[in-house]
Design a protein around this motif. Structure first.
Motif, short mmCIF file in Angstrom:
data_model
loop_
_atom_site.label_atom_id
_atom_site.label_comp_id
_atom_site.label_asym_id
_atom_site.label_seq_id
_atom_site.Cartn_x
_atom_site.Cartn_y
_atom_site.Cartn_z
N PRO A 1 79.63 54.89 -22.57
CA PRO A 1 79.09 54.64 -23.91
C PRO A 1 78.65 55.89 -24.65
O PRO A 1 78.51 56.96 -24.06
N GLU A 2 78.42 55.69 -25.92
CA GLU A 2 77.94 56.76 -26.78
C GLU A 2 76.59 57.25 -26.29
O GLU A 2 75.79 56.48 -25.79
N GLY A 3 76.37 58.55 -26.41
CA GLY A 3 75.07 59.09 -25.99
C GLY A 3 74.91 59.08 -24.50
O GLY A 3 73.80 59.13 -23.97
N ILE B 1 93.64 55.09 -22.17
CA ILE B 1 92.36 55.51 -22.76
C ILE B 1 92.28 55.11 -24.23
O ILE B 1 93.22 55.31 -25.00
N LEU B 2 91.14 54.52 -24.58
CA LEU B 2 90.82 54.31 -25.99
C LEU B 2 89.66 55.24 -26.29
O LEU B 2 88.57 55.12 -25.73
N LEU B 3 89.93 56.20 -27.21
CA LEU B 3 89.01 57.32 -27.40
C LEU B 3 88.40 57.27 -28.79
O LEU B 3 89.10 57.28 -29.79
N VAL B 4 87.08 57.19 -28.85
CA VAL B 4 86.38 57.24 -30.14
C VAL B 4 85.90 58.66 -30.33
O VAL B 4 85.32 59.27 -29.43
N GLU B 5 86.15 59.22 -31.49
CA GLU B 5 85.76 60.61 -31.72
C GLU B 5 85.38 60.90 -33.16
O GLU B 5 85.97 60.38 -34.10
N GLN B 6 84.36 61.75 -33.33
CA GLN B 6 84.06 62.36 -34.62
C GLN B 6 84.98 63.57 -34.79
O GLN B 6 85.42 63.88 -35.89
N ASN B 7 85.22 64.22 -33.68
CA ASN B 7 86.06 65.40 -33.68
C ASN B 7 87.52 64.96 -33.77
O ASN B 7 88.25 64.91 -32.80
N ALA C 1 84.81 53.43 -11.43
CA ALA C 1 85.17 52.01 -11.43
C ALA C 1 86.67 51.85 -11.20
O ALA C 1 87.16 50.73 -11.07
N ARG C 2 87.38 52.94 -11.15
CA ARG C 2 88.83 52.92 -11.07
C ARG C 2 89.43 52.02 -12.15
O ARG C 2 90.14 51.05 -11.87
N PRO C 3 89.13 52.34 -13.40
CA PRO C 3 89.57 51.46 -14.47
C PRO C 3 91.06 51.62 -14.76
O PRO C 3 91.63 52.67 -14.47
N ARG C 4 91.62 50.60 -15.31
CA ARG C 4 92.97 50.75 -15.84
C ARG C 4 92.90 51.07 -17.33
O ARG C 4 93.83 51.56 -17.91
N LEU C 5 91.74 50.73 -17.93
CA LEU C 5 91.50 51.13 -19.32
C LEU C 5 90.12 51.77 -19.40
O LEU C 5 89.13 51.21 -18.95
N LEU C 6 90.12 52.97 -19.98
CA LEU C 6 88.86 53.70 -20.10
C LEU C 6 88.48 53.78 -21.57
O LEU C 6 89.27 54.21 -22.40
N LEU C 7 87.26 53.33 -21.88
CA LEU C 7 86.76 53.42 -23.26
C LEU C 7 85.81 54.61 -23.31
O LEU C 7 84.77 54.61 -22.64
N LEU C 8 86.17 55.62 -24.11
CA LEU C 8 85.31 56.81 -24.20
C LEU C 8 84.72 56.88 -25.60
O LEU C 8 85.45 56.93 -26.58
#
Ligand SMILES: Nc1ncnc2c1ncn2[C@@H]1O[C@H](COP(=O)(O)OP(=O)(O)OP(=O)(O)O)[C@@H](O)[C@H]1O
Ligand SMILES: [Mg+2]
Lengths: 255, 421, 303
Positions: free
Chosen positions: A102-104, A207-213, A171-178
């Motif tokens: 999660p964020e932060g 991967i699903l990646l949330v970014e400001q950058n 967690a050995r995820p198949r989908l990682l939310l960053l």
């Protein structure tokens, strides 16, 4: 056919690619009366890195929180590997293969680094594999290895970010939310983190990646979505997004 | 986290407040005032059922009118919850039995209205206000001295005849409330008698006094101390225990350090039984003396054998016990239990009230019963009644005159209270 | 000197009881930020369970004489079972529905549960204190003037054992780590795959088990059970938990002993009538000068 599936495990029935790893269909979600996302549809294919960019308050984190089950959507549906997950409890979603950093960072400050990492593997039982993964993430982030006994709260911001990612990987995820893995880090560290993200993806994690950058995110991602006020404003390949006026002006800071 | 801290502080303050209340009163705080009335009493159909609409109206001239067909209500203020309920419930039961036995007055039925007074100030005031609102003719109670001192305010404001069977502290009648009488003995009498017995008959010279911080317990020990030291005895130290606690370790250790030849306790059964046992466990060999607050078989049972040999003052007792025996038999027949401490005073208090009502009540033109509150009080003041607890005549303060009685002292022998004086 | 040692022992005896009960407050506060004011009544229910069990053995068998170890163990286990069951029911009925309500609501609900349990037992016992049968010999170890009942030694040792076991549970087991994680951040804990509801129930259960067991052993020590007996130890244990730093496990343990010993020693100086005053002066002082408690950690910004 729209989102009127009757069973939680019914295959998601949206037009287009049925193979989608993760699919959101008209998802509305938020906090009490506040609707922070207002009908988002997106999909992530197996093996992809997909970027989610947008201004502050656009609803990026809310989207991730809804996917991982911390928030329950008031409308729309979410499916993962063909199964409906929008009514599934957060702790069961982890079990299904989605891990959310999660964020932060949200490190457990009073737990040791090692305890944080092991918590990442909380829902798993195979001891040997867990030890193996522990070894793997500690190799990925050597800084953490030196600090396994330390309380999470005593780590620097960058180290905490590493720990958050490493913990999600446990967690050995198949989908990682960053969610904003680069926030508040020095340029060098941002570089390191993104290199690691690529490595993780190469090793087979979607991967699903949330970014400001946005610049960085669009280098790593194959495709991206631009979110504005809780809705998808633009969906395109990373290259197209980099070229688009909207993105260049608003998110890449170009004139 | 801000809110969390505030909630924590709030909780802490709440806890502190409760403790302070507990410490100030006799250890039972307002925490129990919402408790079920009638708890613990199986044989009391009237309990808690009398809160229906007020049927009796208080007239402007300080009189109370019971409408034709309605019942005369007698308030009973005693604790039905808290650990002291083991004394409070039998008091209520004795009063209810007297009411039942009397049956009717001038064709009007009578019913008891028991309220839980928590044996403490705040809850006793609540109970008093409830009884006033219920339109009772008189109140039997309050049970404890601390509660009586507080509740006499509203009760005397309403010019309510109030007769307590068990509030024994000198301060209760020292207030000079004209509406108050008691069939209990003023502790000034008992405390002095106890001191005399300890010093002269038992030959004890060095004592430790322990009270339960209640008005009753503390007051009794104060009287004891004054009389005992005046006679030449020494009070090595004065200790206190907290009502509701079960481990008096540090207090016992301190008592042991004083090496007294007698430990005197002012308080009730729950604490008395625990204290005597822990003194014995700690190897204290001094004799133990308590008063009417523990004068009950339950004190012996709960002490697990440690009460053997204790001296127990029961307060002044009639030299002739015929009436008492008759009452005790009736009580046992009704409740299948022995009549406990204060029950004979409770039955006397109730009978005196009922007799006074009978004397002053008049039936008016429309068949209603009219009772003048002042006349009722005057009638009780003029009472001369031979009851189960002995001859009862009231002095100007509402205390019993000591006539035809001697302070009874029992000793626990083979697990039973046995009269030795 | 010997009197001082005796006072210290008295303090450790009751302090251990405070500590064991305090853990229940601190654990539940940790995960829910809520004071379970009915916790002292779980202790009381434990004491009654102990009484009914041992009295049952006394009446219907001679096991109390032949194998007291067994009957005492059974009484303790049953005390734990009863307390745990009650705690789970109260969590489900009285607290969980209020989890999103203002903080005062569960607090008041807890006070209600406390009054309810007390009055149920008052009614069930007809306001009669129950006296434990003699299972433990009332004999003592004596060293000079110092005197320790065997049952007191048992109580002291068992308190230590419970504290040790609880500490290991919280520190070393997966469920223990989960409790700590939920205490720190419920949402993130659920992202780890932790079932938050179940963890909260576990927390209630662990606290209740300790209180129930403590109730039985304390009941054997003081030899009585009354419906009001949970109130004061409950308030004192709560004080101990806050003294030590509510939410902190070592804090609750240390706070319990600290309070017990302070009370014992202040009895010597001021008499027992002031020991509650001493306890609350300590509490207020701690809340003013060290709101996070003597042993607790300062809340970090995020928590
Ligand atoms: N807990 C909350 N309660 C109420 N509103 C919230 C809450 N969290 C977020 N919001 C609101 O929801 C909207 C979307 O927030 P969100 O955190 O999803 O934005 P974001 O795109 O992640 O922004 P950022 O880039 O700043 O992290 C914002 O308007 C925000 O104020
Ligand atoms: Mg965000």
């Amino acid at each position: 056919m729209s989102g009127e599936a009757t069973s939680a495990v019914a295959p998601s029935a949206s037009a287009g690619a049925p193979s989608a790893h993760l699919r959101l269909d008209g998802v509305v979600s938020g906090y009490g009366q506040i609707k922070a996302i207002k009908g988002i549809s997106l999909h992530v294919e197996t093996g992809e890195v997909v970027a989610l960019i947008g201004a502050n308050g656009a609803g990026k984190s809310t989207t991730l929180r809804t996917i991982s089950g911390l928030l329950r959507p008031s409308a729309g549906e979410i499916s993962f590997e063909g199964k409906r997950i929008d009514r599934v409890a957060a702790h069961d979603i982890v079990r299904m293969g989605i891990s959310h950093a999660p964020e932060g960072r949200a490190i457990f400050g009073r737990l040791s680094v090692l305890e944080n990492l092991r918590l990442g593997a909380y829902q798993r039982n195979a001891r040997a594999e867990i030890e193996q993964d522990l070894e793997r993430v500690l190799t990925l982030f050597p800084r953490l290895r030196e600090r396994v006994k330390q309380d999470g709260g005593t780590l620097s911001g960058g180290e905490q970010q590493m720990l958050a990612i490493a913990r999600a990987l446990m967690a050995r995820p198949r989908l990682l939310l960053l969610d904003e893995p680069s926030m508040g880090l020095s340029p060098v560290l941002v570089e390191t983190i993104f290199r690691t993200v690529i490595e993780i993806n190469r090793a087979g994690t979607t991967i699903l990646l949330v970014e400001q950058n946005a610049a960085m995110a669009l280098q790593v991602a194959r495709r991206g979505y631009v979110l504005e006020s809780g809705a998808v404003a633009l969906e395109a390949s990373a290259a197209e997004l980099r070229a688009s006026d909207l993105v260049r002006k608003t998110y890449l800071g170009e004139a | 986290m801000k809110i969390g801290k505030r909630a924590l502080l709030l909780a802490a303050m709440l806890a502190t407040l409760t403790m302070v209340l507990a410490a100030c009163s006799s250890g039972t705080s307002s925490k129990d005032k919402t408790a079920t009335a009638g708890a613990g009493g199986a044989k009391t159909p009237a309990a808690g059922a009398t809160t229906a609409a007020t049927k009796a109206a208080t007239g402007a001239a300080g009189s109370i009118t019971v409408k034709k067909g309605d019942k005369i209500k007698i308030g009973i203020s005693t604790t039905l919850t808290t650990d002291n309920a083991e004394l409070g419930i039998p008091i209520r039961d004795a009063a209810l039995l007297a009411i039942k036995t009397k049956g009717t007055i001038k064709g009007f039925g009578i019913e008891g209205d028991p309220q839980d007074d928590g044996c403490a100030g705040p809850a006793s005031v609540t109970a008093a206000n409830k009884l006033i609102a219920d339109g009772v003719v008189a109140v039997i109670g309050p049970m404890c001295s601390g509660g009586a001192v507080a509740a006499l305010d509203p009760l005397s404001g309403a010019n309510m005849l109030t007769v307590s069977a068990s509030a024994t502290n000198p301060s209760v009648t020292a207030q000079g409330k004209k509406n108050f009488f008691r069939t209990a003995w003023n502790d000034a009498t008992q405390g002095a008698e106890m001191a005399k017995y300890a010093y002269t008959t038992l030959g004890k010279k060095n004592v430790v006094l322990v009270n339960d911080q209640s008005t009753y317990g503390k007051g009794l020990m104060d009287v004891f101390k004054a009389s005992f030291t005046a006679a030449g005895g020494k009070v090595a130290s004065e200790e206190a225990v907290t009502v509701g606690e079960k481990d008096f370790g540090p207090t016992v250790t301190k008592i042991k350090g004083e090496s007294p030849d007698l430990v005197v306790f002012g308080g009730f059964i729950a604490e008395g039984a625990v204290l005597v046992r822990q003194l014995k466990d700690a190897g204290v060999t001094a004799s133990f003396m308590g008063a009417d607050g523990i004068a009950d078989q339950k004190y012996i049972d709960q002490s697990g054998g440690a009460a053997e040999g204790s001296y127990v003052s029961r307060g002044p007792k009639p030299t002739d016990t015929k009436l008492y025996d008759a009452f005790a038999a009736a009580y046992k027949a009704e409740y299948k239990k022995d009549a406990g401490q204060f029950t004979e005073q409770a039955t006397d208090a109730t009978n005196i009230v009922l007799a006074a009502i009978e004397k002053v009540a008049t039936v008016d033109g429309s068949g209603n019963l009219v009772i003048d509150r002042q006349k009722l009080i005057d009638a009780v003041a003029a009472t001369s009644y031979a009851g189960a607890s002995g001859q009862i005549d009231f002095d100007a303060k509402g205390d019993r005159k000591v006539v035809g009685a001697v302070n009874e002292i029992d000793q626990v022998k083979s697990g039973k209270l046995t009269r030795i004086q | 000197m010997q009197e001082w040692i005796q006072l210290l022992i008295d303090g450790i005896t009751i302090g251990g009881v405070y500590a064991v009960i305090a853990l229940g407050y601190t654990l539940v506060y940790g995960v829910l930020r809520m004071i379970n004011f009915a916790h002292g009544e779980l202790f009381m229910m434990g004491a009654f369970t102990g009484y009914y069990t041992l009295n049952g053995f006394e009446k219907h068998s001679s096991l109390n004489d032949s194998v007291p170890v067994l009957t005492i163990a059974i009484a303790i286990v049953l005390g734990m079972v009863v307390a745990v069951t009650l705690a789970l029911v109260m969590e489900r009925i009285a607290y969980r529905p209020l989890r999103r309500a203002p903080r005062l609501a569960p607090l008041i609900s807890a006070i209600g549960v406390s009054i309810l349990l007390r009055n149920i037992m008052l009614r069930a016992t007809n306001a009669q204190g129950k006296v434990y049968p003699k299972v433990f010999p009332r004999t003592a170890v004596e060293i000079g003037e110092i005197r320790l009942l065997y049952v007191q030694i048992f109580l002291i040792v068992l308190s230590f054992v419970f504290l040790g076991l609880l500490y290991l549970f919280i520190q070393r087991t997966k469920a223990g780590v989960a409790i700590r994680a939920v205490a720190e951040d419920r949402d993130t804990a659920s992202l780890m795959g932790i079932n938050v509801d179940r963890t909260i129930m576990t927390t209630f259960a662990v606290g209740a088990a300790l209180a129930g067991a403590a109730g039985v052993v304390y009941g054997m020590f003081v030899t009585t059970a009354t419906s009001g007996m949970g109130f004061i130890p409950g308030i004192k244990a709560f004080t101990a938990a806050v003294l030590g730093g509510i939410g902190s496990v070592p804090g609750a343990m240390a706070g319990g002993y600290f309070l017990g010993i302070s009370e014992a020693i202040s009895t010597k100086f001021f008499g027992a009538q002031y020991k509650d005053v001493v306890a609350f002066v300590l509490l207020v002082a701690v809340l003013i000068f060290r709101p996070w408690g003597l042993f607790g950690k300062r809340e970090d910004k995020r928590a």
